[in-house]
Scaffold this motif. Sequence first.
Motif, short mmCIF file in Angstrom:
data_model
loop_
_atom_site.label_atom_id
_atom_site.label_comp_id
_atom_site.label_asym_id
_atom_site.label_seq_id
_atom_site.Cartn_x
_atom_site.Cartn_y
_atom_site.Cartn_z
N PHE A 1 10.94 4.73 -0.56
CA PHE A 1 10.84 4.56 -2.38
C PHE A 1 11.30 5.86 -1.99
O PHE A 1 12.27 5.51 -3.58
CB PHE A 1 9.95 4.63 -3.18
N GLU A 2 11.83 6.90 -1.54
CA GLU A 2 12.51 8.26 -2.11
C GLU A 2 13.22 8.31 -3.18
O GLU A 2 13.62 9.03 -3.52
CB GLU A 2 11.66 8.98 -1.01
N GLU A 3 14.73 7.69 -2.03
CA GLU A 3 15.31 7.76 -2.80
C GLU A 3 15.81 7.51 -4.21
O GLU A 3 16.25 8.12 -5.30
CB GLU A 3 16.96 7.15 -1.59
N GLU A 4 14.90 6.05 -4.56
CA GLU A 4 15.06 5.30 -5.45
C GLU A 4 14.66 6.81 -6.71
O GLU A 4 14.79 6.32 -7.37
CB GLU A 4 14.29 4.12 -5.25
N THR B 1 0.89 -1.35 0.06
CA THR B 1 0.10 0.18 -0.07
C THR B 1 0.88 1.38 -0.12
O THR B 1 1.90 1.79 0.73
CB THR B 1 -1.10 0.28 1.28
N LEU B 2 0.64 2.69 -1.02
CA LEU B 2 1.25 3.55 -0.88
C LEU B 2 0.92 4.25 0.41
O LEU B 2 0.29 5.84 -0.01
CB LEU B 2 0.96 3.83 -2.00
N SER B 3 1.37 4.19 1.42
CA SER B 3 1.55 5.07 2.73
C SER B 3 2.65 5.67 2.43
O SER B 3 3.53 5.49 1.71
CB SER B 3 1.36 3.97 3.82
N LEU C 1 6.42 7.54 -8.30
CA LEU C 1 6.37 7.00 -7.11
C LEU C 1 5.29 5.63 -7.72
O LEU C 1 5.61 4.29 -7.56
CB LEU C 1 5.43 7.55 -6.38
N GLU C 2 4.17 6.30 -7.95
CA GLU C 2 3.14 5.23 -8.55
C GLU C 2 4.06 4.28 -9.88
O GLU C 2 3.82 2.51 -10.11
CB GLU C 2 1.84 5.54 -9.81
N GLU C 3 5.00 4.27 -10.72
CA GLU C 3 5.87 3.15 -11.94
C GLU C 3 6.11 2.76 -10.52
O GLU C 3 7.28 1.59 -11.35
CB GLU C 3 6.41 4.32 -13.03
N TYR C 4 7.55 3.33 -9.89
CA TYR C 4 8.66 2.51 -9.54
C TYR C 4 7.98 1.62 -8.20
O TYR C 4 8.45 0.36 -8.11
CB TYR C 4 9.09 3.69 -8.23
N GLY C 5 6.68 1.59 -8.27
CA GLY C 5 5.57 0.59 -7.04
C GLY C 5 5.68 -0.26 -8.01
O GLY C 5 5.69 -1.53 -7.66
N THR C 6 5.09 -0.11 -9.17
CA THR C 6 4.81 -1.14 -10.36
C THR C 6 5.37 -2.10 -10.65
O THR C 6 5.35 -2.73 -10.68
CB THR C 6 4.31 -0.58 -11.05
N GLU C 7 7.39 -1.28 -10.81
CA GLU C 7 8.07 -1.78 -11.28
C GLU C 7 8.44 -3.12 -9.58
O GLU C 7 9.10 -4.22 -10.28
CB GLU C 7 9.66 -1.38 -12.04
N MET C 8 8.89 -2.76 -8.69
CA MET C 8 8.99 -3.26 -6.71
C MET C 8 8.61 -4.05 -7.03
O MET C 8 8.84 -5.00 -6.67
CB MET C 8 9.00 -2.46 -5.74
N LEU C 9 7.25 -4.93 -7.37
CA LEU C 9 5.68 -5.00 -6.81
C LEU C 9 6.23 -6.43 -8.24
O LEU C 9 6.53 -7.46 -7.46
CB LEU C 9 4.79 -5.47 -7.31
N LYS C 10 6.93 -6.15 -9.24
CA LYS C 10 7.73 -7.46 -9.95
C LYS C 10 8.81 -8.24 -9.70
O LYS C 10 8.57 -9.34 -9.56
CB LYS C 10 7.79 -7.23 -11.23
N THR C 11 9.22 -7.92 -8.43
CA THR C 11 10.33 -8.25 -7.74
C THR C 11 9.77 -8.94 -6.38
O THR C 11 9.95 -10.57 -5.72
CB THR C 11 11.34 -7.68 -7.37
N LEU C 12 9.22 -7.92 -5.80
CA LEU C 12 8.77 -8.04 -4.66
C LEU C 12 7.33 -8.88 -4.44
O LEU C 12 7.42 -10.09 -2.60
CB LEU C 12 8.49 -6.74 -3.52
N ARG C 13 6.70 -8.24 -5.04
CA ARG C 13 5.26 -9.13 -4.89
C ARG C 13 4.69 -9.85 -5.97
O ARG C 13 3.76 -9.49 -6.69
CB ARG C 13 4.26 -8.54 -3.96
N PRO C 14 5.33 -10.71 -6.79
CA PRO C 14 5.37 -11.08 -8.25
C PRO C 14 3.82 -12.57 -7.98
O PRO C 14 3.52 -11.85 -9.41
CB PRO C 14 6.35 -12.03 -8.58
#
Length: 263
Positions: free
Chosen positions: A196-199, A187-189, A207-220
């Motif tokens: 995620f700020e630094e990355e 969740t984007l709290s 933020l949304e784009e980075y979160g989507t990419e992160m999900l592929k690795t963190l929660r496939p």
Amino acid sequence: MQITLNGKTAIVTGAGQGIGKATARLFAEAGAQVVVNDRDAARVTAAVEDIRATVPGAQVSGATADLGNAEGCRQLVDQARTCDILVNNAAIYENADFFEISDDSWQTYFDVNIMSGVRLSRAYLPTMGKRNWGRVVFISSECAISTPPDMMHYGTTKTALLGLSRGLAKVMAGTGVTVNTVLPGPTLSEGVKALFEEEIRRTGTTLEEYGTEMLKTLRPSSITKRFATCEDVANLILYTCSPLASATTGAALRVDGGVADSI
């Protein structure tokens, strides 16, 4: 379907930001008298002012208390004597190597993530039972059933909430009081945004784009393929705390985007 909480008093812990704040706002929109709790006084003030500014006629007040110890829980109860709806949302989390997590850190996680809910439920449930109406919701996590290896202390406490909630639902059997657990997924709290700020700055993405990419690795296993918003989670909490959910108790309700790979 219209949800009305007129005449109800709702306490939301850890509501200075994120899921808690979104929940407090929805409760105010539904007509509840809302108590916003957080350990940070500035966050409490800002959240109360924001809800008043965005919800016409909102009945909202703040209660600053650190729920990581018994005294802090007593302070909240002293400030908010009446409670019809209790949302145990206060929690801490971090990424950490299991072998580097100290005993003190484990104890802190149990005190904040579990014992705050135990103490507040013990304080408020008896009166709910006498009134034959009440709602208690524990905010767990999909980590409760997937236990990420880099968040063992957090995941373990969230698993414990499932047992606590189910047991309390049985304790309150036949009283008109329901006790449930809500399991958010990624969740984007504000806390996640800070991680995620630094990355985000480094990669130049949103933020949304980075979160989507992160999900592929963190929660496939995610089915929605996106982070939930705080409002997504708050919507389920609102329903669970409403009169419409009177037949829902002792349940673990997922709002995880399908991350938990189970049926």
